[in-house]
Each structure stands twice: as structure tokens, then as C-alpha cells.
Write a protein that holds these residues in place. Structure first.
Motif, PDB file in Angstrom:
ATOM      1  N   HIS A   1       2.644  11.300  -5.052  1.00  0.00           N
ATOM      2  CA  HIS A   1       1.630  10.394  -5.593  1.00  0.00           C
ATOM      3  C   HIS A   1       1.661  10.437  -7.128  1.00  0.00           C
ATOM      4  N   LYS A   2       1.720  11.632  -7.663  1.00  0.00           N
ATOM      5  CA  LYS A   2       1.710  11.803  -9.121  1.00  0.00           C
ATOM      6  C   LYS A   2       2.922  11.101  -9.758  1.00  0.00           C
ATOM      7  N   HIS A   3       4.091  11.213  -9.138  1.00  0.00           N
ATOM      8  CA  HIS A   3       5.282  10.571  -9.691  1.00  0.00           C
ATOM      9  C   HIS A   3       5.135   9.046  -9.642  1.00  0.00           C
ATOM     10  N   ALA A   4       4.595   8.528  -8.550  1.00  0.00           N
ATOM     11  CA  ALA A   4       4.381   7.081  -8.440  1.00  0.00           C
ATOM     12  C   ALA A   4       3.415   6.601  -9.521  1.00  0.00           C
ATOM     13  N   VAL A   5       2.326   7.342  -9.742  1.00  0.00           N
ATOM     14  CA  VAL A   5       1.365   6.975 -10.785  1.00  0.00           C
ATOM     15  C   VAL A   5       2.052   6.947 -12.143  1.00  0.00           C
ATOM     16  N   GLU A   6       2.898   7.925 -12.402  1.00  0.00           N
ATOM     17  CA  GLU A   6       3.620   7.983 -13.684  1.00  0.00           C
ATOM     18  C   GLU A   6       4.554   6.778 -13.850  1.00  0.00           C
ATOM     19  N   LEU A   7       5.209   6.363 -12.770  1.00  0.00           N
ATOM     20  CA  LEU A   7       6.073   5.173 -12.828  1.00  0.00           C
ATOM     21  C   LEU A   7       5.263   3.928 -13.196  1.00  0.00           C
ATOM     22  N   PHE A   8       4.057   3.820 -12.648  1.00  0.00           N
ATOM     23  CA  PHE A   8       3.198   2.677 -12.983  1.00  0.00           C
ATOM     24  C   PHE A   8       2.752   2.746 -14.443  1.00  0.00           C
ATOM     25  N   ARG A   9       2.401   3.937 -14.896  1.00  0.00           N
ATOM     26  CA  ARG A   9       1.913   4.085 -16.271  1.00  0.00           C
ATOM     27  C   ARG A   9       2.981   3.747 -17.300  1.00  0.00           C
ATOM     28  N   THR A  10       4.235   4.036 -16.986  1.00  0.00           N
ATOM     29  CA  THR A  10       5.315   3.845 -17.961  1.00  0.00           C
ATOM     30  C   THR A  10       6.129   2.577 -17.699  1.00  0.00           C
ATOM     31  N   ALA A  11       5.614   1.683 -16.870  1.00  0.00           N
ATOM     32  CA  ALA A  11       6.373   0.501 -16.444  1.00  0.00           C
ATOM     33  C   ALA A  11       6.459  -0.598 -17.497  1.00  0.00           C
ATOM     34  N   GLY A  12       5.660  -0.517 -18.532  1.00  0.00           N
ATOM     35  CA  GLY A  12       5.681  -1.566 -19.558  1.00  0.00           C
ATOM     36  C   GLY A  12       4.643  -2.645 -19.280  1.00  0.00           C
ATOM     37  N   ASP A  13       4.700  -3.713 -20.073  1.00  0.00           N
ATOM     38  CA  ASP A  13       3.704  -4.786 -19.960  1.00  0.00           C
ATOM     39  C   ASP A  13       4.030  -5.780 -18.854  1.00  0.00           C
ATOM     40  N   ASP A  14       5.302  -6.065 -18.638  1.00  0.00           N
ATOM     41  CA  ASP A  14       5.721  -6.981 -17.578  1.00  0.00           C
ATOM     42  C   ASP A  14       6.251  -6.151 -16.419  1.00  0.00           C
ATOM     43  N   VAL A  15       5.552  -6.197 -15.310  1.00  0.00           N
ATOM     44  CA  VAL A  15       5.851  -5.329 -14.174  1.00  0.00           C
ATOM     45  C   VAL A  15       6.222  -6.169 -12.964  1.00  0.00           C
ATOM     46  N   GLU A  16       7.348  -5.827 -12.348  1.00  0.00           N
ATOM     47  CA  GLU A  16       7.764  -6.512 -11.126  1.00  0.00           C
ATOM     48  C   GLU A  16       7.610  -5.555  -9.953  1.00  0.00           C
ATOM     49  N   LEU A  17       6.840  -5.994  -8.981  1.00  0.00           N
ATOM     50  CA  LEU A  17       6.589  -5.192  -7.784  1.00  0.00           C
ATOM     51  C   LEU A  17       7.289  -5.818  -6.597  1.00  0.00           C
ATOM     52  N   ARG A  18       7.909  -4.995  -5.778  1.00  0.00           N
ATOM     53  CA  ARG A  18       8.394  -5.446  -4.466  1.00  0.00           C
ATOM     54  C   ARG A  18       7.373  -4.906  -3.471  1.00  0.00           C
ATOM     55  N   VAL A  19       6.789  -5.813  -2.690  1.00  0.00           N
ATOM     56  CA  VAL A  19       5.624  -5.475  -1.871  1.00  0.00           C
ATOM     57  C   VAL A  19       5.852  -5.875  -0.420  1.00  0.00           C
ATOM     58  N   LEU A  20       5.503  -4.974   0.477  1.00  0.00           N
ATOM     59  CA  LEU A  20       5.459  -5.287   1.908  1.00  0.00           C
ATOM     60  C   LEU A  20       4.023  -5.665   2.202  1.00  0.00           C
ATOM     61  N   LYS A  21       3.810  -6.940   2.550  1.00  0.00           N
ATOM     62  CA  LYS A  21       2.454  -7.427   2.781  1.00  0.00           C
ATOM     63  C   LYS A  21       1.818  -6.684   3.939  1.00  0.00           C
ATOM     64  N   LYS A  22       0.526  -6.488   3.826  1.00  0.00           N
ATOM     65  CA  LYS A  22      -0.253  -5.745   4.807  1.00  0.00           C
ATOM     66  C   LYS A  22      -0.038  -6.298   6.209  1.00  0.00           C
ATOM     67  N   LEU A  23       0.233  -5.392   7.134  1.00  0.00           N
ATOM     68  CA  LEU A  23       0.374  -5.747   8.542  1.00  0.00           C
ATOM     69  C   LEU A  23      -0.823  -5.193   9.287  1.00  0.00           C
ATOM     70  N   PRO A  24      -1.214  -5.814  10.394  1.00  0.00           N
ATOM     71  CA  PRO A  24      -2.414  -5.358  11.099  1.00  0.00           C
ATOM     72  C   PRO A  24      -2.402  -3.881  11.468  1.00  0.00           C
ATOM     73  N   HIS A  25      -1.239  -3.311  11.819  1.00  0.00           N
ATOM     74  CA  HIS A  25      -1.247  -1.910  12.242  1.00  0.00           C
ATOM     75  C   HIS A  25      -1.423  -0.943  11.088  1.00  0.00           C
ATOM     76  N   HIS A  26      -1.456  -1.422   9.836  1.00  0.00           N
ATOM     77  CA  HIS A  26      -1.695  -0.545   8.706  1.00  0.00           C
ATOM     78  C   HIS A  26      -3.175  -0.389   8.398  1.00  0.00           C
ATOM     79  N   MET A  27      -3.986  -1.186   9.044  1.00  0.00           N
ATOM     80  CA  MET A  27      -5.409  -1.156   8.756  1.00  0.00           C
ATOM     81  C   MET A  27      -6.119  -0.162   9.653  1.00  0.00           C
ATOM     82  N   ASN A  28      -7.186   0.400   9.144  1.00  0.00           N
ATOM     83  CA  ASN A  28      -8.006   1.295   9.959  1.00  0.00           C
ATOM     84  C   ASN A  28      -8.972   0.463  10.784  1.00  0.00           C
ATOM     85  N   GLY A  29      -9.326   0.973  11.976  1.00  0.00           N
ATOM     86  CA  GLY A  29     -10.288   0.295  12.820  1.00  0.00           C
ATOM     87  C   GLY A  29      -9.676  -0.863  13.576  1.00  0.00           C
ATOM     88  N   PRO A  30     -10.513  -1.683  14.236  1.00  0.00           N
ATOM     89  CA  PRO A  30     -10.006  -2.807  15.027  1.00  0.00           C
ATOM     90  C   PRO A  30      -9.248  -3.792  14.145  1.00  0.00           C
TER      91      PRO A  30
END
Length: 146
Positions: free
Chosen positions: A78-107
Motif C-alpha cells: 500500500h505504501k509503495h502504491a501511495v508513493e507512486l501516486f504522490r510522485t506521478a506528476g501533474d498529468d496522470v494516466e491510470l489503467r483501471v478495471l471498472k468495478k464489477l458486482p463481485h467486488h462490492m460488499n453486501g448484496p
């Protein structure tokens, strides 16, 4: 970013420009703080109102961040990921896996509700059947005594 990292319709690239309040979201997860069972990925836990992510509108709570500026986030603390975000610069490109139903808690969605209502109907039908049998036996015994 290359296309080898999760080429799926649920994977999107999102470019954000860091604002006065940063990128405008919080993350959870990592190999040392699993957020999803058996998954050490980095997930968006909160979108801050009026932050860069909220203004863009594509990043959502529960989305899994696969990479930042081409750097994969799998097998990171977690700490390393936070550091990557902090040092990423002003223009940041994220590759994201959109939320799927099985990632959510509850029904999630209508399926579990459907399953529970079917189960409830099954129990009610069984109880009605048992009540009908008892009523039949009771009426039969009542006729014998009259």
C-alpha cells in the motif's frame, strides 16, 4: 501503455490532471492490506467531491487501479502504491478495471435478491403444503368422531 495488461471491455485508460487537492481520490489495498479477498490490488475507496477524479467522472469507488503512468500496481505494498501516486506528476494516466458486482460488499444487483425471494417463496410453499396436510388429517379425524 501496452495492451497486454488486461485487454477487456471493463479496462479503461483515464487521464487526470492533478488539481490543488491532488487527484481527488483515496486508495485501499496492496499485498500488505488486502481489500478484496485473495486480491492484493489497489482499489479506489473514496472519490473526493470537486477533486480531479470527481470532475472527470469516469473513476468510481470500487474501481481497481491496474497501473499508473504505465507502472503496474500488482504485487505492491500500500505504501509503495501511495508513493507512486504522490510522485506521478501533474498529468496522470491510470489503467483501471471498472468495478464489477463481485467486488462490492453486501448484496449486489438483482441476482441475490432474486435468489432470496425464490428461497422465501419455496419456504412459504412448503409451509402451506404442511398446513394443508395437517388440515386434511384433522378434518378426517374430526369426521370419524362425529
Amino acid at each position: 501503455m501496452n495492451g497486454s495488461l488486461h485487454s477487456s471491455p471493463n479496462v479503461v485508460d483515464i487521464k487526470l490532471k492533478r488539481g490543488p487537492a491532488g487527484l481527488g481520490f483515496n486508495i485501499v489495498g496492496g499485498v500488505d492490506q488486502q481489500y478484496v479477498v485473495n486480491d492484493s490490488g489497489i482499489y479506489v475507496s473514496k472519490i473526493k467531491e470537486d477533486g480531479a477524479a470527481a470532475l472527470d467522472g469516469r473513476l468510481q469507488e470500487g474501481d481497481k487501479i491496474l497501473a499508473i503512468n504505465g507502472v503496474k500496481l500488482e504485487d505492491r505494498t500500500h505504501k509503495h502504491a501511495v508513493e507512486l501516486f504522490r510522485t506521478a506528476g501533474d498529468d496522470v494516466e491510470l489503467r483501471v478495471l471498472k468495478k464489477l458486482p463481485h467486488h462490492m460488499n453486501g448484496p449486489t444487483g438483482s441476482q441475490p435478491e432474486h435468489e432470496s425471494s425464490v428461497s422465501s417463496l419455496g419456504v412459504l410453499a412448503a409451509l402451506a403444503g404442511v398446513a394443508a396436510i395437517f388440515a386434511f388429517i384433522y378434518m378426517r379425524n374430526l369426521r370419524k368422531h362425529l
